[in-house]
Scaffold this active site. Structure first.
Site, PDB file in Angstrom:
ATOM      1  CG  ASP A 166      -3.278   5.750  -9.501  1.00  0.00           C
ATOM      2  OD1 ASP A 166      -3.499   5.427  -9.193  1.00  0.00           O
ATOM      3  OD2 ASP A 166      -3.301   6.246 -10.538  1.00  0.00           O
ATOM      4  CG  LEU A 167      -2.399  -0.719  -7.566  1.00  0.00           C
ATOM      5  CD1 LEU A 167      -3.550  -1.601  -6.981  1.00  0.00           C
ATOM      6  CD2 LEU A 167      -1.159  -1.437  -8.618  1.00  0.00           C
TER       7      LEU A 167
END
Length: 300
Positions: A166-167
């Site tokens: 994820d980010l």
């Protein structure tokens, strides 16, 4: 800010060639690029392309492999994306549209996407990318946020990420040219281990972490076996190492939050036999063919 303990291991010490790691590029406009392409093949009236066999419903022996699988292996797109292309009428065989991803072929000879011939699959290639935090694991973001492809070098074939980070998660991200290999590595049933190191704030004991070996259920979602170890504590901050095989969405963060911890940093350090080591953020290294072949033989 607490720094992670230093681990001076290498990215598969045998993954670098004499001249250093080869560098991947952004996905190039290829078979799936619809710009400046010849018109689509005309849709036949319920016809199936010649020399194509359909998957038998009775489970009898069949010749060849599904076209979606062959195209994914050739690096055209993921199997799911290939199925979508077929549904959109973009895939043809010898000028006649392919109507089902269950079509069986022995090779990709005569197959086109948007009128562009699909090449036979080259040997699979795999790259190890040290993903920095702040990048999305996607080819393009509608909101214009930076993606991994903005940081990849521009001199490699089209590559696909194996799973996602994820980010705000950093660390080891596998990239491959082979859609079938990507799928194998992502399936929980394959049992490929992933190891993460999390910096978390709160109170936790090794005994509590060891209970995760039996798995845990959180808000109706069952998470399988997790081997978790408390590495180091400084005040109420600690580094925790977790090894799992499922890799469900945000699994590590959700499990630790369920235990009352707040994750401030998350790093993936290993995926199967491939390790992050002391590579720099955004660094890329290619896995040697001999090592990749040996690894693929271990997959179920």
């Amino acid at each position: 800010m607490t720094q992670p303990p230093q681990k001076r291991t290498q990215i598969l010490s045998n993954t670098r060639g004499p001249s250093g790691p080869r560098r991947p590029q952004r996905p190039a406009a290829g078979a799936t690029d619809r710009r400046a392409q010849p018109p689509r093949a005309r849709r036949g009236a319920g016809r199936v392309a010649p020399q194509v066999r359909q998957a038998a419903d009775d489970g009898t022996a069949r010749e060849g492999e599904r076209i979606a699988k062959l195209m994914a292996r050739a690096g055209v797109a993921s199997r799911r994306d290939v199925e979508r292309m077929i549904a959109e009428g973009r895939v043809a065989l010898n000028g006649t549209l392919v109507e089902t991803p269950a079509t069986l072929l022995k090779s990709l000879r005569g197959v086109t996407v948007d009128g562009v011939a699909v090449k036979e699959p080259a040997p699979a290639r795999m790259f190890l990318f040290h993903k920095p935090a702040g990048l999305l694991t996607t080819a393009k973001d509608p909101a214009g946020r930076p993606t991994i492809y903005d940081r990849l070098p521009a001199d490699l074939p089209r590559v696909m990420p194996v799973g996602r980070l994820d980010l705000n998660t950093e660390g080891l991200l596998l990239l491959t040219t082979d859609g079938e290999l990507k799928r194998q590595l992502e399936l929980p049933s394959t049992g490929v281990e992933r190891t993460y190191r999390a910096r978390a704030f709160g109170e936790i004991s090794q005994a509590q972490l060891e209970e995760l070996i039996e798995g845990v259920e959180i808000e109706g979602m069952r998470y399988g076996r997790i081997d978790a170890n408390l590495e180091r504590r400084t005040g109420r901050n600690q580094w925790i190492e977790m090894t799992l095989t499922e890799g469900k969405n945000r699994e590590v963060r959700r499990v630790l939050e369920h235990l009352g911890l707040k994750v401030s940093r998350l790093i993936r350090t290993r995926y199967g036999p491939f390790v992050l080591g002391d590579s720099a953020p955004a660094e890329v290294a290619e896995v040697r063919q001999v090592d990749l072949i040996k690894f693929r033989k271990t997959l179920k």
